[in-house]
Scaffold this motif. Structure first.
Motif, PDB file in Angstrom:
ATOM      1  N   GLU A 132       0.807  -1.222   0.000  1.00 42.86           N
ATOM      2  CA  GLU A 132       0.000   0.000   0.000  1.00 42.86           C
ATOM      3  C   GLU A 132       0.842   1.275   0.000  1.00 42.86           C
ATOM      4  N   ASP A 133       2.147   1.159   0.106  1.00 40.62           N
ATOM      5  CA  ASP A 133       3.021   2.330  -0.036  1.00 40.62           C
ATOM      6  C   ASP A 133       3.279   2.669  -1.497  1.00 40.62           C
ATOM      7  N   THR A 134       2.822   1.806  -2.388  1.00 41.05           N
ATOM      8  CA  THR A 134       2.995   2.068  -3.815  1.00 41.05           C
ATOM      9  C   THR A 134       2.305   3.372  -4.194  1.00 41.05           C
ATOM     10  N   ALA A 135       3.063   4.277  -4.815  1.00 35.77           N
ATOM     11  CA  ALA A 135       2.538   5.590  -5.187  1.00 35.77           C
ATOM     12  C   ALA A 135       3.632   6.367  -5.900  1.00 35.77           C
ATOM     13  N   VAL A 136       3.246   7.502  -6.449  1.00 36.84           N
ATOM     14  CA  VAL A 136       4.225   8.473  -6.909  1.00 36.84           C
ATOM     15  C   VAL A 136       4.529   9.398  -5.730  1.00 36.84           C
ATOM     16  N   TYR A 137       5.784   9.554  -5.427  1.00 37.27           N
ATOM     17  CA  TYR A 137       6.224  10.370  -4.304  1.00 37.27           C
ATOM     18  C   TYR A 137       6.762  11.693  -4.843  1.00 37.27           C
ATOM     19  N   TYR A 138       6.252  12.779  -4.297  1.00 37.68           N
ATOM     20  CA  TYR A 138       6.614  14.110  -4.746  1.00 37.68           C
ATOM     21  C   TYR A 138       7.355  14.859  -3.640  1.00 37.68           C
ATOM     22  N   CYS A 139       8.354  15.617  -4.056  1.00 37.62           N
ATOM     23  CA  CYS A 139       9.076  16.472  -3.125  1.00 37.62           C
ATOM     24  C   CYS A 139       8.498  17.878  -3.207  1.00 37.62           C
ATOM     25  N   LYS A 140       8.282  18.478  -2.051  1.00 38.77           N
ATOM     26  CA  LYS A 140       7.742  19.834  -1.969  1.00 38.77           C
ATOM     27  C   LYS A 140       8.737  20.715  -1.219  1.00 38.77           C
ATOM     28  N   VAL A 141       9.016  21.855  -1.821  1.00 37.52           N
ATOM     29  CA  VAL A 141       9.911  22.837  -1.216  1.00 37.52           C
ATOM     30  C   VAL A 141       9.115  24.110  -0.949  1.00 37.52           C
ATOM     31  N   ALA A 142       9.111  24.566   0.276  1.00 38.94           N
ATOM     32  CA  ALA A 142       8.354  25.762   0.638  1.00 38.94           C
ATOM     33  C   ALA A 142       9.301  26.854   1.129  1.00 38.94           C
ATOM     34  N   THR A 143       9.206  28.019   0.486  1.00 37.58           N
ATOM     35  CA  THR A 143       9.902  29.196   0.977  1.00 37.58           C
ATOM     36  C   THR A 143       8.863  30.120   1.606  1.00 37.58           C
ATOM     37  N   ARG A 144       9.282  31.292   1.973  1.00 43.24           N
ATOM     38  CA  ARG A 144       8.337  32.216   2.592  1.00 43.24           C
ATOM     39  C   ARG A 144       7.214  32.602   1.639  1.00 43.24           C
ATOM     40  N   TYR A 145       7.539  32.685   0.335  1.00 48.41           N
ATOM     41  CA  TYR A 145       6.562  33.199  -0.620  1.00 48.41           C
ATOM     42  C   TYR A 145       6.133  32.197  -1.678  1.00 48.41           C
ATOM     43  N   ASN A 146       6.822  31.100  -1.804  1.00 52.78           N
ATOM     44  CA  ASN A 146       6.531  30.184  -2.897  1.00 52.78           C
ATOM     45  C   ASN A 146       6.580  28.730  -2.461  1.00 52.78           C
ATOM     46  N   TYR A 195       7.315  24.917  -4.392  1.00 47.47           N
ATOM     47  CA  TYR A 195       7.806  24.253  -5.588  1.00 47.47           C
ATOM     48  C   TYR A 195       7.649  22.749  -5.425  1.00 47.47           C
ATOM     49  N   TRP A 196       7.274  22.103  -6.515  1.00 52.93           N
ATOM     50  CA  TRP A 196       7.110  20.653  -6.510  1.00 52.93           C
ATOM     51  C   TRP A 196       8.064  20.024  -7.518  1.00 52.93           C
ATOM     52  N   GLY A 197       8.527  18.836  -7.182  1.00 57.04           N
ATOM     53  CA  GLY A 197       9.279  18.064  -8.139  1.00 57.04           C
ATOM     54  C   GLY A 197       8.343  17.312  -9.067  1.00 57.04           C
ATOM     55  N   GLN A 198       8.935  16.588  -9.994  1.00 56.01           N
ATOM     56  CA  GLN A 198       8.149  15.848 -10.989  1.00 56.01           C
ATOM     57  C   GLN A 198       7.589  14.550 -10.441  1.00 56.01           C
ATOM     58  N   GLY A 199       8.121  14.100  -9.340  1.00 58.00           N
ATOM     59  CA  GLY A 199       7.645  12.858  -8.751  1.00 58.00           C
ATOM     60  C   GLY A 199       8.520  11.679  -9.118  1.00 58.00           C
ATOM     61  N   THR A 200       8.566  10.715  -8.223  1.00 55.75           N
ATOM     62  CA  THR A 200       9.308   9.488  -8.480  1.00 55.75           C
ATOM     63  C   THR A 200       8.434   8.302  -8.051  1.00 55.75           C
ATOM     64  N   GLN A 201       8.382   7.308  -8.901  1.00 55.22           N
ATOM     65  CA  GLN A 201       7.491   6.172  -8.661  1.00 55.22           C
ATOM     66  C   GLN A 201       8.126   5.204  -7.666  1.00 55.22           C
ATOM     67  N   VAL A 202       7.345   4.816  -6.690  1.00 56.00           N
ATOM     68  CA  VAL A 202       7.728   3.758  -5.759  1.00 56.00           C
ATOM     69  C   VAL A 202       6.712   2.634  -5.915  1.00 56.00           C
ATOM     70  N   THR A 203       7.196   1.469  -6.235  1.00 55.11           N
ATOM     71  CA  THR A 203       6.320   0.306  -6.410  1.00 55.11           C
ATOM     72  C   THR A 203       6.772  -0.795  -5.459  1.00 55.11           C
ATOM     73  N   VAL A 204       5.850  -1.257  -4.647  1.00 59.96           N
ATOM     74  CA  VAL A 204       6.152  -2.320  -3.690  1.00 59.96           C
ATOM     75  C   VAL A 204       5.327  -3.537  -4.094  1.00 59.96           C
ATOM     76  N   SER A 205       5.995  -4.613  -4.397  1.00 67.68           N
ATOM     77  CA  SER A 205       5.332  -5.823  -4.860  1.00 67.68           C
ATOM     78  C   SER A 205       5.253  -6.847  -3.723  1.00 67.68           C
ATOM     79  N   SER A 206       4.234  -7.687  -3.825  1.00 70.18           N
ATOM     80  CA  SER A 206       4.017  -8.698  -2.770  1.00 70.18           C
ATOM     81  C   SER A 206       4.822  -9.947  -3.042  1.00 70.18           C
TER      82      SER A 206
END
Length: 115
Positions: A88-102, A104-115
């Motif tokens: 259930e951790d399988t998802a696209v993981y995104y990085c978020k950067v927050a400054t005082r005024y803005n 920013y998001w990254g493009q995302g990286t896929q994490v796939t966990v198989s059983s």
């Protein structure tokens, strides 16, 4: 221009581990926080976030001690160590950067966990 670059995603079996990295570069100053979110249907859920000045860390409720976020403030980089991964951790993981005024998001990286 600001770049947010994620790396470290991939496929792993349940119970395994992955380490994600996120680096912010370019015309970015005074980062307040950096963190990881993952895409769920209709929303992005907080995985882990670290506030740079205080070092405060917050995790999503589902993490339950399995993940660890760390930061290298000088390099504007955060890492997410994920252990005991579940299907259930399988998802696209995104990085978020927050400054005082803005935000920013990254493009995302896929994490796939198989059983």
């Amino acid at each position: 221009q600001v770049q947010v670059v994620e790396s470290g995603g991939g496929e792993v079996q349940a119970g395994g581990s992955l380490r994600l990295s996120c680096a912010a570069s370019g015309s970015i100053v005074n980062i307040n926080s950096m963190g990881w979110y993952r895409q769920a249907p209709g929303q992005r859920d907080l995985v882990a976030r670290i506030t740079f000045d205080s070092g405060t860390i917050r995790y999503g409720d589902f993490v339950k001690g399995r993940f660890t976020i760390s930061a290298d403030n000088a390099k504007n980089t955060v890492y997410l160590r994920m252990n005991s991964l579940k299907v259930e951790d399988t998802a696209v993981y995104y990085c978020k950067v927050a400054t005082r005024y803005n935000v920013y998001w990254g493009q995302g990286t896929q994490v796939t966990v198989s059983s």
